[in-house]
Enzyme design. Structure first.
Site, short mmCIF file in Angstrom:
data_model
loop_
_atom_site.label_atom_id
_atom_site.label_comp_id
_atom_site.label_asym_id
_atom_site.label_seq_id
_atom_site.Cartn_x
_atom_site.Cartn_y
_atom_site.Cartn_z
N HIS A 46 -14.76 -0.94 -1.71
CA HIS A 46 -13.46 -0.53 -1.27
C HIS A 46 -13.18 0.86 -2.12
O HIS A 46 -13.79 1.34 -3.09
CB HIS A 46 -12.59 -1.49 -2.30
CG HIS A 46 -11.10 -1.72 -2.14
ND1 HIS A 46 -10.21 -0.64 -2.63
CD2 HIS A 46 -10.51 -2.41 -1.20
CE1 HIS A 46 -9.06 -0.99 -1.94
NE2 HIS A 46 -9.08 -1.82 -1.29
N ASP A 105 -11.23 -8.35 2.43
CA ASP A 105 -11.35 -8.50 3.97
C ASP A 105 -12.46 -9.23 4.28
O ASP A 105 -12.01 -9.94 5.35
CB ASP A 105 -11.27 -6.86 4.48
CG ASP A 105 -10.28 -6.14 4.03
OD1 ASP A 105 -8.88 -6.47 4.18
OD2 ASP A 105 -10.37 -5.02 3.55
#
Length: 436
Positions: free
Chosen positions: A313, A371
């Site tokens: 991330h 995600d």
């Protein structure tokens, strides 16, 4: 914002006089150097592509500590909110600064529920799109189009207008996303139901038909509600900054949120869960679980151009705190639907195992992010891949609105106007056509 005890001194090696800059402290997180008067004092700007080292505003909504893997909404850890609150309680917190008590919770739910229907003419608006249009193309049009239907709440400087447009947007986003989906597959639209929860109502509008009764699964309802909570806000990311920048011009709230929807569409932002699932489809086509080793080898080869989507991330340099919560939900949903042996899900779990154990990924802290799991959960629920980002936009709407309202209430807010380092041609004169 509190002035720090120390000041920053900017000195120059060419003998120009040094400049003292104020330093401000937040309640938590890094201090900031105030450079607002830098140009007036020195004739220079700062250079910060992507604004990675620049605080563009002061905010009391969301705090992220990427190194610790911490996410707080109004001071509350995301783990506690996801386990103890539902999405509308979280929305109340983001909008008004506090979690509601029992009466406020009931009142807020009733207010949102009573605004879930959209104008019937929206159906005609939808008909202008091709049936195979990407849902995000449809959503940018529909959300922007809301301002054409609600002239009574488009003055961004009027607190009452902002309040009613906030409620309308939160209430109508699930209806619009479900309409975009139904239009694409040629099924009749299902009207909202006031007796269902926010997430339950969305599931009903998505998957019910007039032919038979649709029963909302409590496990799927809870899973979707959690997806909404985990995506409700994420500090000054690209789409939130877009909403703030757009809103800084004084445009109406619907237009500002439509700008956020458009920004979220990008695969590096809201489209990341769609990209993660498409990656799994590609591995599946190439041979499934047996081909994971080959795929991992390509990921490690910098020249291959193959990327591991849904891992790591931009902000979290540790485990994404939302990912652990989503992982739990993922297992619950797969168990409820009996999909533990689905080839794609087996592939996803095998990939997760390698990424958590392989030194290459562990050293680089490329852990599965939110995600990765939310894409798997949405596919299991039956939400098609192109609709993932629209669901993300639905969840993020409340965060965008909270940020927009905060900006407008900030006495220091001005229309956004980033500066540039100009590297083009110096002044030159236009030559007559025959001499060029």
């Amino acid at each position: 914002m509190k002035l720090a005890d120390n000041k920053a001194t900017l000195s120059f090696s060419n003998g120009s006089p040094s400049v003292e800059l104020p330093v401000y402290q937040g309640s938590i997180g890094p201090d900031v150097v105030d450079i607002r008067k830098l140009y007036a004092q020195t004739g220079m700007f700062t250079y910060d592509p992507g604004f990675l080292s620049t605080a563009a505003c002061q905010s009391g909504i969301t705090y992220i500590d990427g190194d610790k893997g911490e996410l707080l909404y109004r001071g509350y850890p995301i783990e506690q909110l996801a386990q103890n609150c539902d999405y509308l309680e979280t929305s109340h917190l983001l909008l008004y600064g506090e979690l509601p008590d029992a009466k406020k919770k009931t009142d807020f739910e009733k207010l949102v529920t009573n605004h879930t229907m959209v104008n019937e003419q929206m159906q005609f608006f939808l008909r202008g799109f091709r049936r195979d249009a990407h849902p995000m193309a449809v959503m940018t049009g529909l959300v922007g189009g809301l301002s054409a239907f609600y002239h009574d709440s488009t003055d961004i400087n009027n607190p009452e207008h902002r309040e009613i447009s906030a409620i309308r947007l939160i209430a109508k986003m699930p209806t619009l996303v479900a309409m975009a989906y139904k239009y694409g597959i040629g099924q009749p639209y299902m009207y909202p139901r006031n007796d269902l929860s926010y997430a339950g109502n969305f599931l009903h509008m998505m998957f019910a038909t007039p032919c038979e009764e649709y029963k909302v699964s409590p496990v799927l309802e809870k899973a979707l509600d959690r997806i909404f909570i985990l995506h409700a806000d994420h500090e000054q990311n690209a789409s939130t900054s877009t909403v703030r920048l757009c809103g800084s011009s004084g445009t109406n709230p619907f237009a500002a949120i439509a700008a956020g929807v458009a920004c979220l569409w990008g695969p590096a932002h809201g489209g990341a869960n769609e990209a993660a699932l498409n990656m799994l489809y590609d591995i599946q086509k190439a041979g499934g679980v047996e081909k994971i080793g080959e795929f991992i080898k390509q990921v490690k080869d910098k020249n291959s151009g193959v990327k591991l989507m849904g891992f790591g991330h931009r902000v979290y340099k540790n485990y994404d705190p939302r990912a652990k919560l989503m992982q739990e939900t993922c297992k619950e949903v797969l168990g409820e639907l009996g999909l533990e042996n689905d080839p794609l899900f087996k592939l996803a779990m095998a990939l997760e195992k390698i990424a958590l154990e392989d030194d290459y990924f562990v050293q680089r802290k490329l852990y599965p992010n939110v995600d990765f799991y939310s894409g798997i959960v949405q596919r299991a629920i039956g939400i098609p891949v192109p609709l993932f980002t629209a669901v993300f936009a639905l969840a993020r709407t409340v965060g965008w609105i909270a940020q927009l309202n905060e900006m407008i209430g900030d006495p220091e807010y001005k229309i956004g106007r980033p500066r540039q380092l100009f590297v083009g041609s110096e002044r030159r004169d236009v030559q007559p056509l025959d001499k060029r």
